[in-house]
Design an enzyme around this catalytic site. Sequence first.
Site, mmCIF file in Angstrom:
data_model
loop_
_atom_site.group_PDB
_atom_site.id
_atom_site.type_symbol
_atom_site.label_atom_id
_atom_site.label_comp_id
_atom_site.label_asym_id
_atom_site.label_seq_id
_atom_site.Cartn_x
_atom_site.Cartn_y
_atom_site.Cartn_z
ATOM 1 N N ALA A 53 27.750 109.313 7.984
ATOM 2 C CA ALA A 53 26.666 108.969 8.908
ATOM 3 C C ALA A 53 26.997 107.709 9.700
ATOM 4 C CB ALA A 53 25.356 108.784 8.136
ATOM 5 N N GLU A 54 27.442 106.665 9.025
ATOM 6 C CA GLU A 54 27.735 105.420 9.742
ATOM 7 C C GLU A 54 28.932 105.595 10.670
ATOM 8 O OE1 GLU A 54 27.952 100.642 9.417
ATOM 9 O OE2 GLU A 54 27.068 101.809 7.796
ATOM 10 N N SER A 55 29.891 106.394 10.263
ATOM 11 C CA SER A 55 31.065 106.620 11.106
ATOM 12 C C SER A 55 30.688 107.297 12.414
ATOM 13 C CB SER A 55 32.104 107.468 10.365
ATOM 14 O OG SER A 55 32.588 106.776 9.232
ATOM 15 N N SER A 58 28.295 105.148 14.589
ATOM 16 C CA SER A 58 29.007 104.021 15.200
ATOM 17 C C SER A 58 29.859 104.477 16.377
ATOM 18 C CB SER A 58 29.886 103.325 14.159
ATOM 19 O OG SER A 58 29.085 102.689 13.188
#
Length: 132
Positions: A53-55, A58
Amino acid sequence: MAKVLNPEPGQLQHRMGIEYVEWSPERVVATMPVAGNKQPYGLLHGGANAVLAESIGSVASALHAGEGRIAVGLELSCTHHRSATEGVVTGTATPLHRGRSTATYDIVINDAQGRRTCTARLTCVIRDQPAG
């Protein structure tokens, strides 16, 4: 952006097996194998969902920020709805807010059968890229 979308060996995205299949400021899609990213009970690790999710959130934020600017995670929340035990999961990030100094993305992670396994929200702060 090439370094982000094609991470070098040793970087977390590479270790997790994340592969980008679509990318634009409006939508980023990536896959991640369940194998190698499980917790001791044989289920996809919740932290692996968070990394995916963060990848992708971002990357979407960085694409929105544009050249000469960077996006870094400020806040991430994940709700794990069901487990995945095999195959791949696919994450899709779409914008909720895209401003000059912050960007927030909704991220949905589905298993190979299209069932939602995780819902996440990522807010990134956008700054000028540091010199060097």
